[in-house]
Design a protein around this motif. Sequence first.
Motif, PDB file in Angstrom:
ATOM      1  N   ILE A 191      39.634  43.617  50.137  1.00 12.18           N
ATOM      2  CA  ILE A 191      40.136  42.407  50.803  1.00 12.18           C
ATOM      3  C   ILE A 191      39.144  41.263  50.609  1.00 12.18           C
ATOM      4  CG2 ILE A 191      40.573  41.371  53.074  1.00 12.18           C
ATOM      5  CD1 ILE A 191      41.837  44.140  53.840  1.00 12.18           C
ATOM      6  N   TRP A 192      37.857  41.532  50.831  1.00 12.66           N
ATOM      7  CA  TRP A 192      36.846  40.477  50.675  1.00 12.66           C
ATOM      8  C   TRP A 192      36.699  40.065  49.212  1.00 12.66           C
ATOM      9  CZ3 TRP A 192      35.828  37.302  54.256  1.00 12.66           C
ATOM     10  CH2 TRP A 192      35.894  37.704  55.591  1.00 12.66           C
ATOM     11  N   TYR A 193      36.836  41.011  48.291  1.00  5.54           N
ATOM     12  CA  TYR A 193      36.809  40.660  46.864  1.00  5.54           C
ATOM     13  C   TYR A 193      37.949  39.685  46.545  1.00  5.54           C
ATOM     14  CZ  TYR A 193      37.746  40.965  41.881  1.00  5.54           C
ATOM     15  OH  TYR A 193      38.018  40.643  40.566  1.00  5.54           O
ATOM     16  N   PHE A 194      39.153  39.978  47.047  1.00  7.21           N
ATOM     17  CA  PHE A 194      40.305  39.108  46.793  1.00  7.21           C
ATOM     18  C   PHE A 194      40.063  37.721  47.371  1.00  7.21           C
ATOM     19  CE2 PHE A 194      42.543  42.321  44.801  1.00  7.21           C
ATOM     20  CZ  PHE A 194      43.844  41.955  44.499  1.00  7.21           C
ATOM     21  N   ARG A 195      39.533  37.626  48.576  1.00  9.76           N
ATOM     22  CA  ARG A 195      39.286  36.323  49.198  1.00  9.76           C
ATOM     23  C   ARG A 195      38.238  35.535  48.408  1.00  9.76           C
ATOM     24  NH1 ARG A 195      41.523  34.755  53.474  1.00  9.76           N
ATOM     25  NH2 ARG A 195      39.778  33.447  54.164  1.00  9.76           N
ATOM     26  N   GLU A 196      37.171  36.194  47.996  1.00  9.21           N
ATOM     27  CA  GLU A 196      36.128  35.513  47.229  1.00  9.21           C
ATOM     28  C   GLU A 196      36.649  35.072  45.858  1.00  9.21           C
ATOM     29  OE1 GLU A 196      32.710  38.099  47.160  1.00  9.21           O
ATOM     30  OE2 GLU A 196      32.605  38.117  49.353  1.00  9.21           O
ATOM     31  N   PHE A 197      37.398  35.940  45.197  1.00  9.55           N
ATOM     32  CA  PHE A 197      37.946  35.606  43.881  1.00  9.55           C
ATOM     33  C   PHE A 197      38.851  34.382  43.992  1.00  9.55           C
ATOM     34  CE2 PHE A 197      40.830  35.710  40.333  1.00  9.55           C
ATOM     35  CZ  PHE A 197      40.066  36.172  39.269  1.00  9.55           C
ATOM     36  N   TYR A 198      39.720  34.366  45.000  1.00 11.42           N
ATOM     37  CA  TYR A 198      40.642  33.240  45.191  1.00 11.42           C
ATOM     38  C   TYR A 198      39.863  31.954  45.493  1.00 11.42           C
ATOM     39  CZ  TYR A 198      44.622  30.452  46.589  1.00 11.42           C
ATOM     40  OH  TYR A 198      45.563  29.457  46.662  1.00 11.42           O
ATOM     41  N   ALA A 199      38.849  32.048  46.333  1.00 10.27           N
ATOM     42  CA  ALA A 199      38.055  30.855  46.682  1.00 10.27           C
ATOM     43  C   ALA A 199      37.387  30.266  45.438  1.00 10.27           C
ATOM     44  CB  ALA A 199      37.011  31.217  47.733  1.00 10.27           C
ATOM     45  N   GLU A 200      36.933  31.115  44.533  1.00 12.51           N
ATOM     46  CA  GLU A 200      36.251  30.639  43.328  1.00 12.51           C
ATOM     47  C   GLU A 200      37.209  30.174  42.235  1.00 12.51           C
ATOM     48  OE1 GLU A 200      33.607  33.721  41.983  1.00 12.51           O
ATOM     49  OE2 GLU A 200      32.542  33.764  43.903  1.00 12.51           O
ATOM     50  N   ASN A 201      38.385  30.807  42.126  1.00 15.53           N
ATOM     51  CA  ASN A 201      39.277  30.568  40.986  1.00 15.53           C
ATOM     52  C   ASN A 201      40.611  29.900  41.334  1.00 15.53           C
ATOM     53  OD1 ASN A 201      37.697  32.098  38.811  1.00 15.53           O
ATOM     54  ND2 ASN A 201      37.838  33.583  40.473  1.00 15.53           N
ATOM     55  N   GLN A 202      40.949  29.844  42.611  1.00 14.57           N
ATOM     56  CA  GLN A 202      42.213  29.269  43.084  1.00 14.57           C
ATOM     57  C   GLN A 202      43.444  29.973  42.501  1.00 14.57           C
ATOM     58  OE1 GLN A 202      42.362  26.832  45.690  1.00 14.57           O
ATOM     59  NE2 GLN A 202      40.343  27.760  45.730  1.00 14.57           N
ATOM     60  N   VAL A 203      43.294  31.220  42.099  1.00 18.46           N
ATOM     61  CA  VAL A 203      44.395  32.094  41.691  1.00 18.46           C
ATOM     62  C   VAL A 203      44.101  33.482  42.247  1.00 18.46           C
ATOM     63  CG1 VAL A 203      44.961  30.848  39.555  1.00 18.46           C
ATOM     64  CG2 VAL A 203      43.354  32.746  39.482  1.00 18.46           C
ATOM     65  N   ASN A 204      45.150  34.265  42.433  1.00 15.32           N
ATOM     66  CA  ASN A 204      44.981  35.639  42.879  1.00 15.32           C
ATOM     67  C   ASN A 204      44.450  36.494  41.732  1.00 15.32           C
ATOM     68  OD1 ASN A 204      46.147  35.030  45.379  1.00 15.32           O
ATOM     69  ND2 ASN A 204      48.199  35.515  44.659  1.00 15.32           N
ATOM     70  N   PRO A 205      43.577  37.449  42.036  1.00 15.51           N
ATOM     71  CA  PRO A 205      43.168  38.373  40.978  1.00 15.51           C
ATOM     72  C   PRO A 205      44.328  39.295  40.602  1.00 15.51           C
ATOM     73  CG  PRO A 205      42.143  38.978  43.067  1.00 15.51           C
ATOM     74  CD  PRO A 205      42.916  37.718  43.301  1.00 15.51           C
ATOM     75  N   THR A 206      44.313  39.778  39.390  1.00 13.73           N
ATOM     76  CA  THR A 206      45.311  40.749  38.934  1.00 13.73           C
ATOM     77  C   THR A 206      44.705  42.143  39.055  1.00 13.73           C
ATOM     78  OG1 THR A 206      44.502  40.695  36.666  1.00 13.73           O
ATOM     79  CG2 THR A 206      46.232  39.091  37.255  1.00 13.73           C
ATOM     80  N   MET A 207      45.532  43.156  38.874  1.00 16.86           N
ATOM     81  CA  MET A 207      45.032  44.532  38.888  1.00 16.86           C
ATOM     82  C   MET A 207      43.977  44.705  37.789  1.00 16.86           C
ATOM     83  SD  MET A 207      44.904  47.571  40.110  1.00 16.86           S
ATOM     84  CE  MET A 207      46.286  48.221  40.994  1.00 16.86           C
ATOM     85  N   HIS A 208      44.264  44.163  36.614  1.00 17.44           N
ATOM     86  CA  HIS A 208      43.329  44.292  35.499  1.00 17.44           C
ATOM     87  C   HIS A 208      41.981  43.652  35.841  1.00 17.44           C
ATOM     88  CE1 HIS A 208      41.875  44.530  31.385  1.00 17.44           C
ATOM     89  NE2 HIS A 208      41.525  43.255  31.484  1.00 17.44           N
ATOM     90  N   THR A 209      42.015  42.459  36.404  1.00 15.32           N
ATOM     91  CA  THR A 209      40.786  41.762  36.783  1.00 15.32           C
ATOM     92  C   THR A 209      39.999  42.579  37.803  1.00 15.32           C
ATOM     93  OG1 THR A 209      41.891  39.641  36.461  1.00 15.32           O
ATOM     94  CG2 THR A 209      39.852  39.609  37.716  1.00 15.32           C
ATOM     95  N   LEU A 261      47.312  29.237  54.876  1.00 16.30           N
ATOM     96  CA  LEU A 261      46.253  30.160  54.459  1.00 16.30           C
ATOM     97  C   LEU A 261      45.021  30.094  55.350  1.00 16.30           C
ATOM     98  CD1 LEU A 261      46.403  29.838  50.559  1.00 16.30           C
ATOM     99  CD2 LEU A 261      47.728  31.322  52.070  1.00 16.30           C
ATOM    100  N   ASP A 262      44.812  28.966  56.017  1.00 13.40           N
ATOM    101  CA  ASP A 262      43.653  28.821  56.902  1.00 13.40           C
ATOM    102  C   ASP A 262      43.781  29.629  58.194  1.00 13.40           C
ATOM    103  OD1 ASP A 262      42.370  27.103  55.119  1.00 13.40           O
ATOM    104  OD2 ASP A 262      43.285  25.318  56.021  1.00 13.40           O
ATOM    105  N   ASP A 263      44.958  30.199  58.450  1.00  8.02           N
ATOM    106  CA  ASP A 263      45.165  31.015  59.654  1.00  8.02           C
ATOM    107  C   ASP A 263      44.609  32.429  59.517  1.00  8.02           C
ATOM    108  OD1 ASP A 263      46.377  29.043  61.161  1.00  8.02           O
ATOM    109  OD2 ASP A 263      48.418  29.649  60.620  1.00  8.02           O
ATOM    110  N   TRP A 264      44.099  32.788  58.342  1.00  9.26           N
ATOM    111  CA  TRP A 264      43.645  34.157  58.129  1.00  9.26           C
ATOM    112  C   TRP A 264      42.443  34.499  58.998  1.00  9.26           C
ATOM    113  CZ3 TRP A 264      39.300  36.883  56.703  1.00  9.26           C
ATOM    114  CH2 TRP A 264      39.503  38.227  56.418  1.00  9.26           C
ATOM    115  N   SER A 265      42.421  35.726  59.471  1.00 10.67           N
ATOM    116  CA  SER A 265      41.261  36.281  60.169  1.00 10.67           C
ATOM    117  C   SER A 265      41.286  37.799  59.964  1.00 10.67           C
ATOM    118  CB  SER A 265      41.313  35.968  61.677  1.00 10.67           C
ATOM    119  OG  SER A 265      42.389  36.666  62.283  1.00 10.67           O
TER     120      SER A 265
END
Length: 132
Positions: free
Chosen positions: A67-85, A40-44
């Motif tokens: 894309i940035w929302y997904f990255r921030e959400f994952y960094a804060e919660n350690q799970v992927n956001p769902t469509m509902h979220t 995951l650290d290879d992302w750019s």
Amino acid sequence: TTLVSNKIDWLGPQEILMTRQFSIGGKSIETNEQGFLLNLDDWSEDFAKELANQDGLDLHVDHWELIWYFREFYAENQVNPTMHTMVTSLGPKNTHFHDQKAYEKHIYRLFPRDPVHELCKLSGLPMPQPDD
């Protein structure tokens, strides 16, 4: 940025790992066969642009915001956001849409196949579970 190779590793009697290798900015990056990063650290942003290009997507401001929302959400919660979220968090903030359903339709216009799957991949996050 180029796709360097496809590789198949034999892990055991019923385990085969198919990988793709990219060269982005002089760095070698590996994904699984669906394009999800093995590290995951290879992302750019360049990696996201290359994947989007291969998937026939042109990334614009609305794409990058998600894309940035997904990255921030994952960094804060350690799970992927769902469509509902995503829809309940971002929909009310977006004044262009009357309601959450209209915002969800907009997301599907941006990512027609499977928004959560595509966003996780482009954001460099783990592959979402089928229920996400």
